[in-house]
Every structure is written in structure tokens, then in C-alpha cells.
Enzyme design. Structure first.
Site, PDB file in Angstrom:
ATOM      1  N   TYR A 106       0.837  -1.195   0.000  1.00  0.00           N
ATOM      2  CA  TYR A 106       0.000   0.000   0.000  1.00  0.00           C
ATOM      3  C   TYR A 106       0.878   1.253   0.000  1.00  0.00           C
ATOM      4  O   TYR A 106       0.687   2.172  -0.804  1.00  0.00           O
ATOM      5  CB  TYR A 106      -0.932  -0.001   1.209  1.00  0.00           C
ATOM      6  CG  TYR A 106      -1.898   1.160   1.214  1.00  0.00           C
ATOM      7  CD1 TYR A 106      -3.068   1.121   0.454  1.00  0.00           C
ATOM      8  CD2 TYR A 106      -1.652   2.303   1.966  1.00  0.00           C
ATOM      9  CE1 TYR A 106      -3.949   2.184   0.446  1.00  0.00           C
ATOM     10  CE2 TYR A 106      -2.523   3.369   1.965  1.00  0.00           C
ATOM     11  CZ  TYR A 106      -3.677   3.314   1.204  1.00  0.00           C
ATOM     12  OH  TYR A 106      -4.538   4.385   1.196  1.00  0.00           O
ATOM     13  N   LYS A 133       1.387   4.156  -2.927  1.00  0.00           N
ATOM     14  CA  LYS A 133       1.127   5.569  -2.677  1.00  0.00           C
ATOM     15  C   LYS A 133       2.380   6.417  -2.875  1.00  0.00           C
ATOM     16  O   LYS A 133       2.297   7.571  -3.310  1.00  0.00           O
ATOM     17  CB  LYS A 133       0.557   5.753  -1.273  1.00  0.00           C
ATOM     18  CG  LYS A 133      -0.833   5.153  -1.091  1.00  0.00           C
ATOM     19  CD  LYS A 133      -1.864   5.791  -2.030  1.00  0.00           C
ATOM     20  CE  LYS A 133      -3.267   5.302  -1.750  1.00  0.00           C
ATOM     21  NZ  LYS A 133      -4.292   5.948  -2.599  1.00  0.00           N
TER      22      LYS A 133
END
Length: 232
Positions: free
Chosen positions: A140, A144
Site C-alpha cells: 500500500y 502511494k
């Protein structure tokens, strides 16, 4: 952008907590139409909201959505995927899925809608995270961090066309994705208000909370200074 009045907005991940708030506030600020995009769109009790089938990780789905929504002037890349697990020992399928959704997805959507955005001199909003600048959250965070870098490059590529590209960065927010997190949380309303304010003021970035501002300011420190586990 000078405001949302009269604009046509596309929101990906529109069924979620942030997505629903993006839709609501866009209309509140004067948008004439909002395409509420999701893999399984929900019904909306408002003629100004157009449900749109969109899987941001599927190039064919993105192309169909762009053909069905040729009048878009603002794109909000909000759809996201979070799955637990590390990069070394975690499930590789989960790693790939998060990168495809959180990084490749916004790139596919931006590329598909770029011709319309150039004509309109519109805007792109990429919803990233404070985890763009913090290790330890597996794929994740990698996705990002990649979105942060991609947003900066896309901004430069579209600058001469008059297209605003805004990167939005935020800490824990009270949505389904943060369920079970025992930490202070932003409200979706406050986060989306800050982001739409940034769009209307022509900003490049929005740092939506004090945690995000603090982490961003720490990037000049050494790795050992930033991570307590490495300090010894």
C-alpha cells in the site's frame, strides 16, 4: 481551476466514505454533473449523479468509461485498495493488486481522460496518503509513494495545457479502509473540504492534517532519525 460551478466531475471509488463525500461536496459547490464511478455502482437519488461502471485496474473498463463520459472536466482518482502483508513474505498477488489499483489505476484513468481535460483546461486530483512518505505499510505504501512521484510528473506533463494536477495527502480517515485502526482519525467531510478548497485555489498539493504535514516536513532527516527501529 477557479471553482467547481458548472463543472462535470468524475469520482472513482465513489461508493466509499471519501468517494461519497467527494460527490456530495462537488454538487454542493455547484458542479452540474458527477459521474459516480465504481466496479459495482450504487443508485443515487439525484438526477445530477450518473452511476458509471469502472474498474480502474482494467484498461478496457477505463476506455469504456472515458467513451461514456466525454464531458468530464475534473477527475478525482480516489479508488483504492488496502490488503495487509509485507513485501518480502506477503502474498505477491496482493502486492500486485494494490499497485495495479492505487498506482497504475490513476495513471490509466488520467491517460484516458487527458484529451477532455486538455480541452477544458480542467483538473486531476490524485488521492494519496501520508504513507507515501512512510515505510512499513507494505505494498500500500509502495503504491502511494509511486502515486506521489507519478503525480509530480503528470503535473509537469500537463502544465503547458493548463490542466491543474493536485496531489492530496492524508492520515487515518474515518472510512471503511481504516476500520480497526486505533488512532485519531480525520472525518471524510474535513478531508474533502480541504481538497476541494485546494482545487478551487489552484494548489498543487493538499496536506490534509497535522500528521501529514509533520511527516512531510521530516523527509530531510536521516533514515535512522525517521525510523526508531533503526536508531540503534
Amino acid at each position: 481551476m477557479t471553482g467547481l460551478s458548472g463543472q462535470t466531475v468524475l469520482v472513482t471509488g465513489a461508493n466509499g466514505g471519501l468517494g461519497t463525500e467527494f460527490v456530495r461536496q462537488a454538487l454542493e459547490r455547484g458542479a452540474t454533473k458527477v459521474y459516480a464511478a465504481a466496479r459495482r455502482p450504487q443508485d443515487w437519488d439525484d438526477a445530477r449523479i450518473v452511476p458509471l461502471v469502472l474498474d480502474v485496474s482494467d484498461e478496457a473498463s477505463v476506455a469504456r468509461a472515458a467513451a461514456e463520459a466525454p464531458d468530464v472536466t475534473i477527475v478525482v482518482n480516489n479508488a483504492g485498495l488496502l490488503r495487509p502483508g509485507g513485501l518480502v513474505d506477503g502474498d505477491l498477488g496482493d502486492v500486485r493488486a494494490q499497485i495495479e489499483t492505487n498506482l497504475v489505476g490513476p495513471l490509466l484513468v488520467t491517460r484516458a481522460f487527458a484529451p477532455a481535460l486538455r480541452v477544458a483546461q480542467g483538473a486531476v486530483v490524485n488521492v494519496a496518503s501520508v504513507l507515501s512518505w512512510l515505510g512499513g505499510s507494505g505494498a500500500y505504501g509502495v503504491s502511494k509513494a509511486g502515486l506521489w512521484a507519478a503525480t509530480d510528473s503528470i503535473r509537469l506533463e500537463l502544465a503547458s495545457d493548463g490542466v491543474q494536477v493536485l496531489g492530496a495527502y492524508l492520515g487515518y480517515t474515518d472510512t471503511a479502509m481504516a476500520t480497526g485502526v486505533d488512532a485519531p482519525k480525520n472525518t471524510p467531510e474535513a478531508v474533502v473540504t480541504a481538497i476541494w478548497d485546494g482545487v478551487e485555489h489552484g494548489e498543487h498539493e493538499v496536506l490534509a492534517d497535522e500528521l501529514t504535514r509533520s511527516v512531510r516536513a521530516s523527509l530531510g532527516a536521516t533514515v535512522a532519525e525517521r525510523y526508531a527501529a533503526l536508531a540503534g
